[in-house]
Write a protein that holds these residues in place. Structure first.
Motif, PDB file in Angstrom:
ATOM      1  N   ARG B   2      47.080  38.167  46.938  1.00  0.00           N
ATOM      2  CA  ARG B   2      46.374  36.925  46.660  1.00  0.00           C
ATOM      3  C   ARG B   2      44.944  37.216  46.211  1.00  0.00           C
ATOM      4  N   ASP B   3      44.347  36.191  45.569  1.00  0.00           N
ATOM      5  CA  ASP B   3      42.982  36.361  45.067  1.00  0.00           C
ATOM      6  C   ASP B   3      41.992  36.712  46.175  1.00  0.00           C
ATOM      7  N   ASP B   4      42.120  36.030  47.331  1.00  0.00           N
ATOM      8  CA  ASP B   4      41.158  36.298  48.400  1.00  0.00           C
ATOM      9  C   ASP B   4      41.318  37.709  48.951  1.00  0.00           C
ATOM     10  N   LEU B  21      41.726  41.269  39.367  1.00  0.00           N
ATOM     11  CA  LEU B  21      41.062  39.963  39.255  1.00  0.00           C
ATOM     12  C   LEU B  21      40.692  39.668  37.811  1.00  0.00           C
ATOM     13  N   ARG B  24      43.657  38.529  35.878  1.00  0.00           N
ATOM     14  CA  ARG B  24      44.094  37.170  36.199  1.00  0.00           C
ATOM     15  C   ARG B  24      43.159  36.095  35.654  1.00  0.00           C
ATOM     16  N   HIS B  25      41.882  36.362  35.742  1.00  0.00           N
ATOM     17  CA  HIS B  25      40.931  35.270  35.501  1.00  0.00           C
ATOM     18  C   HIS B  25      40.154  35.343  34.188  1.00  0.00           C
ATOM     19  N   GLU B  65      38.623  28.199  46.200  1.00  0.00           N
ATOM     20  CA  GLU B  65      39.402  29.047  45.321  1.00  0.00           C
ATOM     21  C   GLU B  65      38.527  30.133  44.696  1.00  0.00           C
ATOM     22  N   VAL B  66      39.090  31.309  44.562  1.00  0.00           N
ATOM     23  CA  VAL B  66      38.368  32.410  43.931  1.00  0.00           C
ATOM     24  C   VAL B  66      38.077  32.081  42.467  1.00  0.00           C
ATOM     25  N   GLY B  67      39.055  31.416  41.828  1.00  0.00           N
ATOM     26  CA  GLY B  67      38.864  31.044  40.431  1.00  0.00           C
ATOM     27  C   GLY B  67      37.648  30.156  40.236  1.00  0.00           C
ATOM     28  N   GLY B 153      51.148  35.499  41.590  1.00  0.00           N
ATOM     29  CA  GLY B 153      50.063  36.373  41.149  1.00  0.00           C
ATOM     30  C   GLY B 153      50.478  37.240  39.975  1.00  0.00           C
ATOM     31  N   LYS B 156      50.321  35.303  36.740  1.00  0.00           N
ATOM     32  CA  LYS B 156      48.957  35.216  36.207  1.00  0.00           C
ATOM     33  C   LYS B 156      48.568  36.518  35.518  1.00  0.00           C
TER      34      LYS B 156
END
Lengths: 255, 175
Positions: B2-4, B21, B24-25, B65-67, B153, B156
């Motif tokens: 997960r992002d966190d 990360l 994904r982002h 959210e990390v995003g 994940g 993404k």
């Protein structure tokens, strides 16, 4: 998706919208962006070993690439030493040539993990530096073979069977790597380094194989080890000498 | 992962987590930024954004959210750039009403994008299937993950790979 809110806060939190927006800027080069990010992420303080390597090689970037070689990190070296140590013990107990089997395998694995995307965390960094990929590869190959030669020689003290494989393969490979590195550094061309390295090895094979049908046995004669080591040392010396001139000009640019 | 969890790894100094990360982002952040500034500006802002993520991961308190956290950094970086190079408007448009060709860069025509989709592989090929589900059928990430039998994940992250592949195809085609 059609009913998703339009506000910015939503997009920043919605994985579905983010996935769709992933295709919205194909003219943005994310690889280039990542290279810049990776260079910053790897901008750690320079240690003693790296500083020394930078002086010897005349290139801070090359030194960083060298000290970050995956198969030269302490954990890898310890693992290699452990494997060879176990090999020595098993060889003594079973009188089977386990060290001879393990040493070249270790060298092969180490070379495989010396360079390249996916296995080398510094690879992306190297893409951002004014250092040739081939230059990085050549320096690392030489360092890996040199280390494996040392480990093989140490293991040979405990298992006589390892002597042959160490002298017959690792020592010549270290020599060829040193010769190629020296030539490439002097000529500032990795292609020249490869050509000289291969030519040197061909000459060694032809010269030592004269009068015998078994060239492999001829080039691995113990009597040739001092010659190999002398060439390896000469190669290192030549490399250092050629680098000494480039230090004053701020580094080396290879073709 | 997960992002966190990735943020925690980044905070511990793991650059491979930072790469995950980024994969994904960065695509969607780039897409949003691209609406308001040229490609080279987006690249500058993105670079500064993820450098800030690398340096500031320890300061992420795990709230939200990390995003959204990354987007907040990107906005601030864009604002810094705006002060140097002129005003930047990052107000998003009607995302929900836009189809894939609408959010694609203006230089890429719908037909070119469809050709590029075809180049991802034959029908049923993993990347082509993902592109079809996400960009043509407008499926949610959860639906795509379920359909392909992979974690969300991973969906993404694979969008990043699809994007790279499409970018290469479009460049080769001179689009």
């Amino acid at each position: 998706m059609r009913n998703h809110p339009r506000d910015e806060a939503h997009v920043a939190r919605c994985a579905d919208c983010q996935a769709r927006w992933g295709l919205a800027a194909l003219d943005v080069d994310l690889d280039r962006v990542w290279s810049g990010v990776a260079a910053e992420a790897w901008a750690s303080p320079v240690g003693r070993v790296e500083r020394l390597a930078g002086r010897l090689l005349g290139s801070p970037g090359l030194a960083r690439a060298l000290v970050n070689t995956p198969s030269l990190v302490l954990s890898w070296i310890l693992a290699s030493a452990l494997v060879l140590g176990i090999g020595v013990m098993v060889t003594r107990q079973t009188e089977q040539p386990w060290v001879a089997l393990l040493a070249p395998a270790l060298a092969g694995i180490a070379i495989s993990y010396a360079y390249g995307p996916g296995v080398d965390p510094a690879w992306e960094l190297s893409q951002t530096m004014a250092v040739s990929d081939r230059q990085v590869l050549l320096v690392r190959v030489f360092a890996v073979f040199g280390l494996n030669m040392v480990l093989g020689l140490v293991a040979s003290l405990g298992a006589a069977q390892a002597v042959g494989i160490t002298l017959g393969w690792l020592a010549p490979m270290a020599m060829v790597s040193a010769l190629a590195l020296a030539a490439a550094t002097t000529a500032k061309s990795a292609n020249v380094g490869v050509a000289i390295g291969l030519a040197g090895w061909a000459i060694a094979v032809l010269a030592s194989g004269r009068g015998t049908e078994d060239a492999a046995a001829a080039v691995s004669r113990p009597a040739l080890v001092p010659v190999y080591l002398a060439f390896a040392l000469a190669g290192v010396g030549l490399t250092l000498w050629s680098m000494s001139g480039s230090r004053s000009t701020g580094g080396v640019t290879w073709r | 992962m997960r992002d966190d969890e990735l943020i925690a790894e980044v905070a511990a100094g793991d650059s491979s987590a930072l790469r995950a990360l980024f994969d994904r982002h960065s695509p969607w952040v780039a897409g949003r930024l691209r609406r308001a500034m040229p490609a080279e500006g987006v690249e500058d802002v993105l670079q500064e954004t993820f450098i800030a993520v690398w340096r500031g991961a320890r300061g992420h308190r795990g709230e939200g959210e990390v995003g959204a956290w990354i987007w907040g950094i990107a906005r601030r970086q864009a604002a810094v750039r705006a002060r140097k190079a002129g005003r930047v408007d990052l107000t998003p448009g009607p995302v929900s009403e836009q189809s894939s060709e609408d959010i694609a860069p203006g230089a890429v025509r719908r037909a070119d994008l469809h050709k590029a989709f075809a180049s991802l592989g034959p029908d049923g090929h993993e990347q082509r299937e993902l592109a079809r589900l996400v960009f043509e059928e407008d499926r949610t990430v959860a639906e795509v993950a379920q359909r392909l039998g992979i974690p969300e994940g991973t969906v993404k992250s694979r969008v990043f790979k699809v994007r790279q592949r499409l970018q290469a195809v479009l460049r080769q085609g001179g689009y």
